[in-house]
Design a protein around this motif. Structure first.
Motif, PDB file in Angstrom:
ATOM      1  N   PRO A 165     -25.876   3.897  41.535  1.00 37.20           N
ATOM      2  CA  PRO A 165     -26.568   4.379  42.740  1.00 37.20           C
ATOM      3  C   PRO A 165     -25.623   4.790  43.863  1.00 37.20           C
ATOM      4  O   PRO A 165     -25.936   5.685  44.657  1.00 37.20           O
ATOM      5  CB  PRO A 165     -27.438   3.178  43.161  1.00 37.20           C
ATOM      6  N   LYS A 168     -24.505   8.195  43.041  1.00 43.54           N
ATOM      7  CA  LYS A 168     -25.690   9.055  43.157  1.00 43.54           C
ATOM      8  C   LYS A 168     -25.953   9.436  44.626  1.00 43.54           C
ATOM      9  O   LYS A 168     -26.334  10.564  44.936  1.00 43.54           O
ATOM     10  CB  LYS A 168     -26.891   8.303  42.558  1.00 43.54           C
ATOM     11  N   LYS A 169     -25.727   8.452  45.490  1.00 45.46           N
ATOM     12  CA  LYS A 169     -25.970   8.664  46.924  1.00 45.46           C
ATOM     13  C   LYS A 169     -25.026   9.728  47.495  1.00 45.46           C
ATOM     14  O   LYS A 169     -25.385  10.455  48.410  1.00 45.46           O
ATOM     15  CB  LYS A 169     -25.736   7.322  47.629  1.00 45.46           C
ATOM     16  N   ILE A 175     -24.512  12.187  36.926  1.00 52.05           N
ATOM     17  CA  ILE A 175     -23.713  10.985  36.653  1.00 52.05           C
ATOM     18  C   ILE A 175     -24.074  10.447  35.265  1.00 52.05           C
ATOM     19  O   ILE A 175     -25.254  10.307  34.931  1.00 52.05           O
ATOM     20  CB  ILE A 175     -24.020   9.914  37.719  1.00 52.05           C
ATOM     21  N   GLY A 194     -30.274   6.183  38.519  1.00 50.02           N
ATOM     22  CA  GLY A 194     -29.845   7.512  38.959  1.00 50.02           C
ATOM     23  C   GLY A 194     -28.944   8.248  37.977  1.00 50.02           C
ATOM     24  O   GLY A 194     -28.519   9.377  38.249  1.00 50.02           O
ATOM     25  N   SER A 196     -28.004  10.432  34.643  1.00 50.84           N
ATOM     26  CA  SER A 196     -28.796  11.386  33.858  1.00 50.84           C
ATOM     27  C   SER A 196     -28.397  11.335  32.390  1.00 50.84           C
ATOM     28  O   SER A 196     -28.919  12.095  31.571  1.00 50.84           O
ATOM     29  CB  SER A 196     -28.708  12.789  34.432  1.00 50.84           C
TER      30      SER A 196
END
Ligand SMILES: Cc1cc2nc3c(=O)[nH]c(=O)nc-3n(C[C@H](O)[C@H](O)[C@H](O)COP(=O)(O)O)c2cc1C
Length: 341
Positions: A165, A168-169, A175, A194, A196
């Motif tokens: 995460p 991702k942020k 990712i 998050g 993929s």
């Protein structure tokens, strides 16, 4: 087992053109043509390090062998720092053979990104922290492989619960989660955080297509997460290995002399190269033949691996477990909507 979905769509599967968001991670001395082809043919992406072949020409022959046996996407891992004298020559092979996906490790991937984009290749870079991930995104990488703590090979320091995460942020590119993943439930968890796609190494060592010493596969089945330790004694940086009597004797930290030599700007390159050469000989002996010097790299996901199966069986099970986990989430969501005030 109920019928499996034809595909699990994600940004990664659309970008790379595979059915399932599962990479069999490139593994030094483990990933060979059979393992790569089996993974790609069953809907994932098989990965192979170029350095698994003694020369660039042998590597080219291996890429051509993969292409003969599968039309599906596969990946080549290139080490892009100065420890790899073959990086230019191996990249040239990837360009000429139009390798669909490249996974870079270490160093600066700029040349690889520019060259492979000319021939339509996708470039994912191994990262263990945000600073380097932002750097490769800035250089035009198509995605990152988030190598977290608990991974086989050179594990990162950050928990996957945070790393996925966190990246991702801050990133726009997809990712891929790597480290400790052995089941479809974990794939569902990584995607929820998050990611993929996922990259799995240790699970695929315990497959019939991995041509490694049987004792290595059996050690993976017998080991618990508590048996995984990190040692610098093989490659100079932390490598995750199964605790064996030989590893316990070898220890985890570099000796004082070597640690001091590594601080010397003129000598450190040669000290590192010598350590990598000695370490790779140790790995080779342990992976390819029986020896009491048992140096077997594996991640904490060993605790969830109970059988040696074909890649097809592993892939089917992963997809089935993923679907089951998602259905459970759906039930939890439905239950949530029925608990009103
Ligand atoms: C024996 C072994 C060798 C590995 N060699 C490489 C390598 O040469 N290049 C690379 O990018 N990653 C390498 N890895 C990392 C894997 O590609 C993958 O990211 C990692 O295994 C994921 O963690 P897991 O083993 O817990 O599933 C290696 C992993 C293992 C277990």
């Amino acid at each position: 087992m109920s019928s499996l979905p034809q595909q699990i769509p994600s940004t990664f599967t659309r970008m790379v053109g595979c059915k399932y968001p599962i990479i069999a991670g490139p593994m030094f001395l483990v990933s060979d043509v059979d393992l790569v082809v089996a993974t790609s043919e069953t809907g994932g992406v098989g990965g192979m390090p170029s350095l698994n072949w003694r020369t660039t020409e042998e590597f080219r022959t291996a890429v051509q062998a993969v292409k003969k046996r599968t039309q599906k996407p596969f990946a080549v891992n290139l080490i892009v720092n100065q420890s790899n004298p073959r990086q230019e020559a191996d990249l040239e092979v990837c360009v000429q053979e139009k390798v669909p996906m490249i996974i870079t490790s270490l160093g600066n991937p700029k040349t690889v990104i520019q060259a492979m984009h000319q021939v339509g290749g996708k470039i994912f870079c191994d990262v263990t922290d945000l600073k380097y991930a932002e750097k490769v995104e800035g250089l035009g990488a198509d995605g990152v492989i988030a190598v977290s703590s608990g991974a086989g090979g050179h594990a990162g320091p950050i928990s996957p619960f945070v790393l996925i995460p966190y990246l991702k942020k801050h990133l726009k590119i997809p990712i891929v989660a790597a480290g400790g993943i052995s089941t479809g439930e974990q794939i569902a968890a990584a995607m929820t955080l998050g990611a993929s796609a996922v990259q799995m190494g240790t699970r695929f060592i315990a497959s019939t297509e991995a041509h490694v010493e049987e004792n290595y596969k059996n050690a993976i089945l017998k080991s618990d997460p508590e048996d995984i330790m990190l040692t610098k004694k093989i490659s100079g940086t932390n490598l995750a290995v199964i605790k064996t009597p030989y590893i316990e004797k070898l220890g985890t930290e570099l000796g004082i002399v070597e640690a001091n030599l590594l601080k010397n700007p003129k000598l450190k390159k040669y000290v590192k190269m010598a350590r990598i050469w000695i370490g790779s000989q140790k790995l080779k002996n342990a992976i390819l033949g029986p020896t009491y010097k048992e140096v077997w790299s594996a991640g904490q996901g060993v605790g969830l691996i109970e059988d040696i199966s074909s890649v097809k069986e592993i892939m089917n099970r992963l997809v089935h477990e993923y679907v089951t986990a998602m259905e459970r989430n759906k039930e939890m969501l439905q239950a949530l909507s029925h608990t009103g005030p």
